[in-house]
Design a protein around this motif. Structure first.
Motif, PDB file in Angstrom:
ATOM      1  N   VAL A  29      16.700 -55.785  68.487  1.00  0.00           N
ATOM      2  CA  VAL A  29      17.209 -55.445  69.883  1.00  0.00           C
ATOM      3  C   VAL A  29      17.875 -54.321  69.759  1.00  0.00           C
ATOM      4  O   VAL A  29      17.986 -53.415  70.883  1.00  0.00           O
ATOM      5  N   MET A  30      19.133 -54.120  69.018  1.00  0.00           N
ATOM      6  CA  MET A  30      19.972 -53.398  69.125  1.00  0.00           C
ATOM      7  C   MET A  30      19.572 -51.791  68.873  1.00  0.00           C
ATOM      8  O   MET A  30      19.788 -50.814  69.640  1.00  0.00           O
ATOM      9  N   ARG A  31      18.296 -51.702  68.025  1.00  0.00           N
ATOM     10  CA  ARG A  31      17.506 -50.566  67.878  1.00  0.00           C
ATOM     11  C   ARG A  31      16.903 -50.073  69.203  1.00  0.00           C
ATOM     12  O   ARG A  31      16.962 -48.885  69.711  1.00  0.00           O
ATOM     13  N   ALA A  32      16.258 -51.016  69.888  1.00  0.00           N
ATOM     14  CA  ALA A  32      15.540 -50.863  71.091  1.00  0.00           C
ATOM     15  C   ALA A  32      16.478 -50.441  72.076  1.00  0.00           C
ATOM     16  O   ALA A  32      16.119 -49.522  73.137  1.00  0.00           O
ATOM     17  N   TRP A  33      17.683 -50.826  72.223  1.00  0.00           N
ATOM     18  CA  TRP A  33      18.920 -50.592  73.209  1.00  0.00           C
ATOM     19  C   TRP A  33      19.615 -49.345  72.720  1.00  0.00           C
ATOM     20  O   TRP A  33      20.373 -48.988  73.735  1.00  0.00           O
ATOM     21  N   ASP A  34      19.538 -48.946  71.591  1.00  0.00           N
ATOM     22  CA  ASP A  34      20.100 -47.708  71.032  1.00  0.00           C
ATOM     23  C   ASP A  34      21.567 -48.229  71.001  1.00  0.00           C
ATOM     24  O   ASP A  34      22.435 -47.270  71.581  1.00  0.00           O
ATOM     25  N   ALA A  35      21.912 -49.382  70.503  1.00  0.00           N
ATOM     26  CA  ALA A  35      23.336 -49.922  70.583  1.00  0.00           C
ATOM     27  C   ALA A  35      23.701 -50.087  69.338  1.00  0.00           C
ATOM     28  O   ALA A  35      23.271 -50.564  68.416  1.00  0.00           O
ATOM     29  N   ARG A  36      24.999 -49.837  69.129  1.00  0.00           N
ATOM     30  CA  ARG A  36      26.049 -49.941  67.892  1.00  0.00           C
ATOM     31  C   ARG A  36      26.377 -51.347  67.744  1.00  0.00           C
ATOM     32  O   ARG A  36      26.790 -51.946  66.603  1.00  0.00           O
ATOM     33  N   GLU A  37      26.553 -52.029  68.959  1.00  0.00           N
ATOM     34  CA  GLU A  37      27.304 -53.278  69.003  1.00  0.00           C
ATOM     35  C   GLU A  37      26.649 -53.999  70.353  1.00  0.00           C
ATOM     36  O   GLU A  37      26.217 -53.430  71.222  1.00  0.00           O
ATOM     37  N   VAL A  38      26.922 -55.407  70.146  1.00  0.00           N
ATOM     38  CA  VAL A  38      26.336 -56.169  71.276  1.00  0.00           C
ATOM     39  C   VAL A  38      27.151 -57.336  71.521  1.00  0.00           C
ATOM     40  O   VAL A  38      27.719 -57.702  70.169  1.00  0.00           O
ATOM     41  N   LEU A  39      27.359 -58.091  72.314  1.00  0.00           N
ATOM     42  CA  LEU A  39      28.031 -59.232  72.696  1.00  0.00           C
ATOM     43  C   LEU A  39      27.341 -60.152  72.280  1.00  0.00           C
ATOM     44  O   LEU A  39      25.946 -60.557  72.751  1.00  0.00           O
ATOM     45  N   VAL A  40      27.689 -61.322  71.786  1.00  0.00           N
ATOM     46  CA  VAL A  40      27.155 -62.674  71.198  1.00  0.00           C
ATOM     47  C   VAL A  40      27.547 -63.737  72.298  1.00  0.00           C
ATOM     48  O   VAL A  40      28.741 -63.897  72.400  1.00  0.00           O
ATOM     49  N   THR A  41      26.577 -64.369  72.791  1.00  0.00           N
ATOM     50  CA  THR A  41      26.796 -65.502  73.973  1.00  0.00           C
ATOM     51  C   THR A  41      26.000 -66.597  73.219  1.00  0.00           C
ATOM     52  O   THR A  41      24.876 -66.968  72.409  1.00  0.00           O
TER      53      THR A  41
END
Length: 133
Positions: A29-41
Motif C-alpha cells: 500500500v505504501m509503495r502504491a501511495w508513494d508514502a514513507r509513513e501511514v497512520l494505523v487505525t
C-alpha cells in the motif's frame, strides 16, 4: 486578519491502513501511495504510525516474516497529534519542538486529517517575515 487553523490547511483524507494488515500488505500500500509513513487505525480509531523504517527494522532486519507480522504490532503508538481547531502557528511551533514533518489532525477522538510542515509554512508565511525591512 484572523489566524488560520489547522483545519484550514490540513489534508482531510489521511493515508490510513488497518492494524490487521500484514507488514507485507502495508508495504504494498505504501509503495502504491508513494508514502514513507501511514497512520494505523483499528475499528476506525487512530492507533499509531507505521513508517518504512519500522518495516525495515522491525520486520526485515529482525528476520521476522513480513506476511505474518501485523501493522498494528509494529506501529508506533506514541503519536504526536494536533487538534483541528489549533492555530497554524501553534502547529508549527509544536512540529519544530518535536522535529516533525507531519502530524495527524484530530477533532476530539476522531481522526480528521493530516497536516504537513510545508502546508503550515505557506499558511503562516505572512506571520513570520523572512527579511528585515
Amino acid at each position: 486578519m484572523v489566524g488560520k487553523t489547522v483545519r484550514d490547511v490540513m489534508m482531510p483524507e489521511p493515508w490510513t491502513i488497518d492494524a490487521s494488515l500484514s507488514i507485507q500488505e502495508a508495504a504494498h500500500v505504501m509503495r502504491a501511495w508513494d508514502a514513507r509513513e501511514v497512520l494505523v487505525t483499528e475499528d476506525g480509531e487512530l492507533r499509531g504510525l507505521l513508517t518504512d523504517h519500522d518495516i525495515i527494522v522491525l520486520a526485515i532486519a529482525s528476520g521476522r516474516d513480513p506476511s505474518a507480522l501485523l501493522a498494528g504490532e509494529c506501529a508506533d503508538s506514541e503519536l504526536h497529534k494536533v487538534a483541528a481547531d489549533d492555530s497554524t502557528a501553534h502547529a508549527v511551533a509544536y512540529m519544530r519542538r518535536h522535529g516533525l514533518r507531519r502530524l495527524p489532525v484530530v477533532d476530539g477522538d476522531q481522526l480528521v486529517g493530516t497536516v504537513w510542515i510545508a502546508d503550515l509554512a505557506i499558511a503562516t508565511s505572512d506571520l513570520t517575515p523572512t527579511h528585515a525591512s
